[in-house]
Design a protein around this motif. Structure first.
Motif, PDB file in Angstrom:
ATOM      1  N   ASP A  16       0.811  -1.223   0.000  1.00 55.20           N
ATOM      2  CA  ASP A  16       0.000   0.000   0.000  1.00 55.20           C
ATOM      3  C   ASP A  16       0.844   1.273   0.000  1.00 55.20           C
ATOM      4  OD1 ASP A  16      -2.215  -1.524  -0.050  1.00 55.20           O
ATOM      5  OD2 ASP A  16      -2.959  -1.014   1.952  1.00 55.20           O
ATOM      6  N   GLU A  17       2.146   1.145   0.320  1.00 53.33           N
ATOM      7  CA  GLU A  17       3.020   2.328   0.215  1.00 53.33           C
ATOM      8  C   GLU A  17       3.298   2.629  -1.256  1.00 53.33           C
ATOM      9  OE1 GLU A  17       4.249   0.024   3.022  1.00 53.33           O
ATOM     10  OE2 GLU A  17       2.746   1.389   3.854  1.00 53.33           O
ATOM     11  N   VAL A  18       3.315   1.569  -2.054  1.00 56.28           N
ATOM     12  CA  VAL A  18       3.675   1.721  -3.465  1.00 56.28           C
ATOM     13  C   VAL A  18       2.432   1.964  -4.321  1.00 56.28           C
ATOM     14  CG1 VAL A  18       4.775   0.594  -5.423  1.00 56.28           C
ATOM     15  CG2 VAL A  18       5.686   0.237  -3.143  1.00 56.28           C
ATOM     16  N   VAL A  19       1.373   1.209  -4.064  1.00 52.97           N
ATOM     17  CA  VAL A  19       0.089   1.469  -4.728  1.00 52.97           C
ATOM     18  C   VAL A  19      -0.881   1.915  -3.630  1.00 52.97           C
ATOM     19  CG1 VAL A  19      -1.819   0.502  -6.051  1.00 52.97           C
ATOM     20  CG2 VAL A  19       0.513  -0.161  -6.609  1.00 52.97           C
ATOM     21  N   ASP A  73      -8.736   5.952  -0.830  1.00 51.29           N
ATOM     22  CA  ASP A  73      -9.449   6.466   0.358  1.00 51.29           C
ATOM     23  C   ASP A  73      -8.517   6.779   1.524  1.00 51.29           C
ATOM     24  OD1 ASP A  73      -9.020   3.808   0.665  1.00 51.29           O
ATOM     25  OD2 ASP A  73     -11.124   3.211   0.739  1.00 51.29           O
ATOM     26  N   THR A  74      -7.204   6.512   1.367  1.00 51.86           N
ATOM     27  CA  THR A  74      -6.275   6.916   2.430  1.00 51.86           C
ATOM     28  C   THR A  74      -5.626   8.281   2.140  1.00 51.86           C
ATOM     29  OG1 THR A  74      -4.353   5.841   1.407  1.00 51.86           O
ATOM     30  CG2 THR A  74      -5.680   4.485   2.894  1.00 51.86           C
ATOM     31  N   LEU A  75      -5.946   8.877   0.993  1.00 55.29           N
ATOM     32  CA  LEU A  75      -5.361  10.187   0.665  1.00 55.29           C
ATOM     33  C   LEU A  75      -5.920  11.256   1.609  1.00 55.29           C
ATOM     34  CD1 LEU A  75      -5.547  10.249  -3.257  1.00 55.29           C
ATOM     35  CD2 LEU A  75      -3.639   9.508  -1.829  1.00 55.29           C
ATOM     36  N   ALA A  76      -5.056  12.199   1.984  1.00 56.01           N
ATOM     37  CA  ALA A  76      -5.500  13.279   2.877  1.00 56.01           C
ATOM     38  C   ALA A  76      -6.530  14.149   2.166  1.00 56.01           C
ATOM     39  CB  ALA A  76      -4.290  14.118   3.277  1.00 56.01           C
ATOM     40  N   PRO A  77      -7.483  14.722   2.938  1.00 60.35           N
ATOM     41  CA  PRO A  77      -8.460  15.638   2.310  1.00 60.35           C
ATOM     42  C   PRO A  77      -7.752  16.894   1.793  1.00 60.35           C
ATOM     43  CG  PRO A  77      -8.707  15.627   4.718  1.00 60.35           C
ATOM     44  CD  PRO A  77      -7.706  14.558   4.388  1.00 60.35           C
ATOM     45  N   ILE A  78      -8.377  17.557   0.830  1.00 54.81           N
ATOM     46  CA  ILE A  78      -7.736  18.755   0.275  1.00 54.81           C
ATOM     47  C   ILE A  78      -7.935  19.921   1.247  1.00 54.81           C
ATOM     48  CG2 ILE A  78      -7.845  18.136  -2.156  1.00 54.81           C
ATOM     49  CD1 ILE A  78     -10.352  19.936  -2.307  1.00 54.81           C
ATOM     50  N   PRO A  79      -7.001  20.883   1.227  1.00 59.48           N
ATOM     51  CA  PRO A  79      -7.128  22.031   2.143  1.00 59.48           C
ATOM     52  C   PRO A  79      -8.466  22.743   1.927  1.00 59.48           C
ATOM     53  CG  PRO A  79      -5.144  22.201   0.736  1.00 59.48           C
ATOM     54  CD  PRO A  79      -5.853  20.970   0.342  1.00 59.48           C
ATOM     55  N   VAL A 130      -9.529  16.291 -13.350  1.00 62.24           N
ATOM     56  CA  VAL A 130      -8.524  16.728 -12.377  1.00 62.24           C
ATOM     57  C   VAL A 130      -8.973  16.342 -10.974  1.00 62.24           C
ATOM     58  CG1 VAL A 130      -7.464  18.767 -11.318  1.00 62.24           C
ATOM     59  CG2 VAL A 130      -7.674  18.604 -13.809  1.00 62.24           C
ATOM     60  N   ASP A 131      -8.083  15.700 -10.217  1.00 66.86           N
ATOM     61  CA  ASP A 131      -8.408  15.275  -8.857  1.00 66.86           C
ATOM     62  C   ASP A 131      -7.447  15.964  -7.891  1.00 66.86           C
ATOM     63  OD1 ASP A 131      -8.190  13.615  -6.373  1.00 66.86           O
ATOM     64  OD2 ASP A 131      -9.777  12.480  -7.372  1.00 66.86           O
ATOM     65  N   LEU A 132      -7.999  16.849  -7.065  1.00 65.60           N
ATOM     66  CA  LEU A 132      -7.159  17.655  -6.170  1.00 65.60           C
ATOM     67  C   LEU A 132      -6.481  16.834  -5.086  1.00 65.60           C
ATOM     68  CD1 LEU A 132      -9.580  20.675  -5.943  1.00 65.60           C
ATOM     69  CD2 LEU A 132      -7.248  20.761  -6.801  1.00 65.60           C
ATOM     70  N   LYS A 133      -7.151  15.754  -4.644  1.00 69.12           N
ATOM     71  CA  LYS A 133      -6.543  14.928  -3.593  1.00 69.12           C
ATOM     72  C   LYS A 133      -5.274  14.257  -4.104  1.00 69.12           C
ATOM     73  CE  LYS A 133      -9.323  12.339  -0.946  1.00 69.12           C
ATOM     74  NZ  LYS A 133     -10.536  11.588  -0.497  1.00 69.12           N
ATOM     75  N   ILE A 134      -5.318  13.812  -5.365  1.00 71.57           N
ATOM     76  CA  ILE A 134      -4.134  13.175  -5.945  1.00 71.57           C
ATOM     77  C   ILE A 134      -3.008  14.208  -6.095  1.00 71.57           C
ATOM     78  CG2 ILE A 134      -3.190  12.013  -7.998  1.00 71.57           C
ATOM     79  CD1 ILE A 134      -5.916  10.658  -8.373  1.00 71.57           C
ATOM     80  N   LEU A 135      -3.347  15.365  -6.652  1.00 70.69           N
ATOM     81  CA  LEU A 135      -2.337  16.421  -6.863  1.00 70.69           C
ATOM     82  C   LEU A 135      -1.687  16.810  -5.529  1.00 70.69           C
ATOM     83  CD1 LEU A 135      -0.979  18.469  -8.757  1.00 70.69           C
ATOM     84  CD2 LEU A 135      -2.912  20.015  -8.355  1.00 70.69           C
ATOM     85  N   ASN A 136      -2.510  17.004  -4.511  1.00 68.17           N
ATOM     86  CA  ASN A 136      -2.047  17.373  -3.175  1.00 68.17           C
ATOM     87  C   ASN A 136      -1.078  16.316  -2.620  1.00 68.17           C
ATOM     88  OD1 ASN A 136      -2.104  18.944  -0.768  1.00 68.17           O
ATOM     89  ND2 ASN A 136      -3.565  17.528   0.131  1.00 68.17           N
ATOM     90  N   GLY A 169       1.679   4.139  -7.580  1.00 69.94           N
ATOM     91  CA  GLY A 169       0.364   3.982  -8.185  1.00 69.94           C
ATOM     92  C   GLY A 169      -0.654   4.483  -7.173  1.00 69.94           C
ATOM     93  N   ILE A 170      -1.808   4.909  -7.620  1.00 71.51           N
ATOM     94  CA  ILE A 170      -2.921   5.178  -6.695  1.00 71.51           C
ATOM     95  C   ILE A 170      -4.106   4.362  -7.198  1.00 71.51           C
ATOM     96  CG2 ILE A 170      -4.556   6.900  -5.828  1.00 71.51           C
ATOM     97  CD1 ILE A 170      -2.350   8.940  -5.752  1.00 71.51           C
ATOM     98  N   ASN A 171      -4.671   3.574  -6.278  1.00 68.54           N
ATOM     99  CA  ASN A 171      -5.782   2.689  -6.645  1.00 68.54           C
ATOM    100  C   ASN A 171      -7.082   3.489  -6.553  1.00 68.54           C
ATOM    101  OD1 ASN A 171      -7.438   0.542  -7.141  1.00 68.54           O
ATOM    102  ND2 ASN A 171      -6.590  -0.779  -5.570  1.00 68.54           N
ATOM    103  N   VAL A 172      -7.539   3.978  -7.701  1.00 74.12           N
ATOM    104  CA  VAL A 172      -8.655   4.943  -7.740  1.00 74.12           C
ATOM    105  C   VAL A 172      -9.986   4.228  -7.977  1.00 74.12           C
ATOM    106  CG1 VAL A 172      -7.188   6.825  -8.592  1.00 74.12           C
ATOM    107  CG2 VAL A 172      -8.377   5.363 -10.242  1.00 74.12           C
ATOM    108  N   PRO A 173     -11.105   4.912  -7.673  1.00 71.76           N
ATOM    109  CA  PRO A 173     -12.413   4.322  -7.981  1.00 71.76           C
ATOM    110  C   PRO A 173     -12.580   4.132  -9.489  1.00 71.76           C
ATOM    111  CG  PRO A 173     -12.649   6.316  -6.626  1.00 71.76           C
ATOM    112  CD  PRO A 173     -11.215   6.224  -7.017  1.00 71.76           C
TER     113      PRO A 173
END
Length: 469
Positions: free
Chosen positions: A54-57, A61-67, A228-234, A348-352
């Motif tokens: 999970d560190e690599v992919v 849902d573990t991404l921090a919320p956007i500011p 564009v997904d702000l959580k990913i960018l953040n 990687g990020i495992n997205v919906p």
């Protein structure tokens, strides 16, 4: 029989005389061919493949919320560029010109939707996210005309071309354009792995860096879920990840898609073409390889510049043999996803699944034009009434393959919110306001026209003639 080095030098002198392409393109092409001839492809050792942690992919849902502070969000977005891969023609769907100008919904094309999405983002946060379109020589002229209609838009739109390489005649390993094929058929665009060097060679990369841009979000122009997904960018900015590939859980429809693996301490993309024959079934199983590449990629622009300048992006070569006007030719291609192993802190990020909604065929068009989705601010949003997370599986016969034929065979797109699967074959025509539920199979007998009447509600039925409706 000519040796490989003889083949290469003969090819090189022939390519030197081609006036249609730049010196950069010539050297990029020769570089690719020499790598191909040297057979440097490393074989994957199956026993060394590990499932990424999970560190690599990272689970989405573990991404921090956007500011919550809008000025903080604006700071994030001011570092971003959106790049759509726009080199494909709509030929498989019977269209001429770029695929991105096929109408998707409510009269909007793929390109219209992309422009509306970025406009609403820029307006909401007061930022300036530019849009780049990477065209091929096949789509460049048409796209240049189409982009004019957005001249009053509030976003900066830039286009550039990916490389144009000569097809190689298999028989004598010479460039097709030197053998009496000077037209478009003599050439090919070498896959989206070319995005890195083309960004650099076009001057766009340096221009973006000089404006303080740090990340580019790259996606196929026909993937309606790639917004564009702000959580990913953040997350990427906070963790200084140079490369991120969005992956999503595999279903049985995606068994051939490339997957991410950990290999000798690095993350890398494993494509079906690299899998030894005896392991293909294992590769296709959903148990061991649970995710696949959506081709939504996030790249750090400084890292791209560093790696292109060092000529370090040696992605796996995909040989693509074709027959053009009775001549067997070879085109060598690369894929952008394969570059992941060359970047630092790549993840990687495992997205919906909602971030992967490609339109490759009219069956996909049926999904996105139906009541399964609505359109809000250019975003295609899934209907909450649909309880099943998976989309219905749809198989349409050859009569529906071309967009024009598809559109004339439906008076209106049926309601499919409660549909599980649909199979249609033969000369079938749909009236308006039809509702399809459960598993439906409709087959017109050879030589007969089968019309489904207006307002019909069909649930869990096999229909072979009017009497079955």
């Amino acid at each position: 029989m000519a040796t490989d080095s003889e083949k290469l030098s003969k090819l090189q002198s022939a390519v030197a005389g081609l006036s249609q392409i730049s010196e950069n393109e010539k050297s990029g092409f020769i570089n690719l061919v020499s790598r191909y001839l040297s057979g440097e492809e490393e074989q994957i050792e199956w026993s060394k493949i590990q499932t990424p942690t999970d560190e690599v992919v990272v689970p989405y849902d573990t991404l921090a919320p956007i500011p919550e502070d809008l000025t903080e969000t604006k700071k994030l977005l001011d570092k971003l560029v959106v790049l759509k891969l726009n080199g494909g023609l709509g030929t498989t769907m019977g269209c001429t010109g770029p695929k991105s100008v096929i109408e998707v919904r409510n009269g909007f094309t793929f390109l219209d939707l992309i422009v509306v999405q970025i406009e609403s983002l820029n307006k909401k946060y007061g930022c300036n996210v530019p849009l780049l379109l990477m065209n091929s020589f096949n789509t460049h002229d048409d796209t240049a005309k189409i982009v004019e209609k957005y001249s009053n838009s509030s976003i900066d739109i830039h286009t550039f071309n990916q490389s144009q390489y000569p097809r190689i005649v298999v028989e004598d390993f010479m460039p097709f354009p030197c053998k009496g094929q000077p037209g478009k058929d003599g050439w090919y665009p070498p896959g989206h792995g070319d995005v890195f060097s083309s960004l650099m060679n076009s001057g766009k990369l340096d221009a973006l860096l000089s404006k303080g841009k740090e990340y580019v979000f790259v996606a196929n122009s026909d993937n309606l879920g790639a917004i564009v997904d702000l959580k990913i960018l953040n997350h990427l900015i906070n963790n200084q990840n140079e490369y991120c590939m969005e992956v999503t859980p595999k279903t049985l429809a995606d068994v051939k898609g490339g997957t991410l693996i950990s290999y000798e301490g690095r993350i890398q993309l494993l494509e079906i073409a690299q899998v030894p024959d005896q392991h293909v079934n294992e590769f296709k199983s959903i148990e061991k390889f649970k995710i696949f590449n959506t081709n939504n990629l996030w790249l750090n622009l400084k890292a791209v510049k560093r790696l292109v300048e060092a000529d370090a992006l040696k992605m796996e070569i995909i040989p693509n043999p074709k027959e053009v006007e009775g001549v067997m030719v070879l085109q060598l291609e690369t894929a952008a996803g394969a570059a992941i192993r060359f970047f630092d802190h790549a993840i990687g990020i495992n997205v919906p699944r909602s971030r992967f909604l490609p339109v490759k065929a009219t069956s996909d068009l049926l999904l996105v034009q139906s009541d399964l989705y609505t359109l809000v601010d250019g975003f295609v949003i899934r209907n909450k009434e649909r309880t099943n997370p998976a989309n219905p599986s749809i198989e349409l016969g050859p009569e529906f393959k071309k967009v024009g034929n598809f559109l004339t065979r439906f008076k209106s797109i049926p309601s499919i919110v409660e549909l599980d699967s649909l199979k249609v074959s033969g000369d079938v025509w749909f009236g308006s306001s039809i509702v399809l539920k459960g598993n439906v199979s409709i087959t017109a007998k050879p030589g007969t026209k089968l019309e489904i009447p207006d307002g019909a509600v069909i649930e869990n039925k096999v229909i072979n003639g009017p009497e079955d409706i």
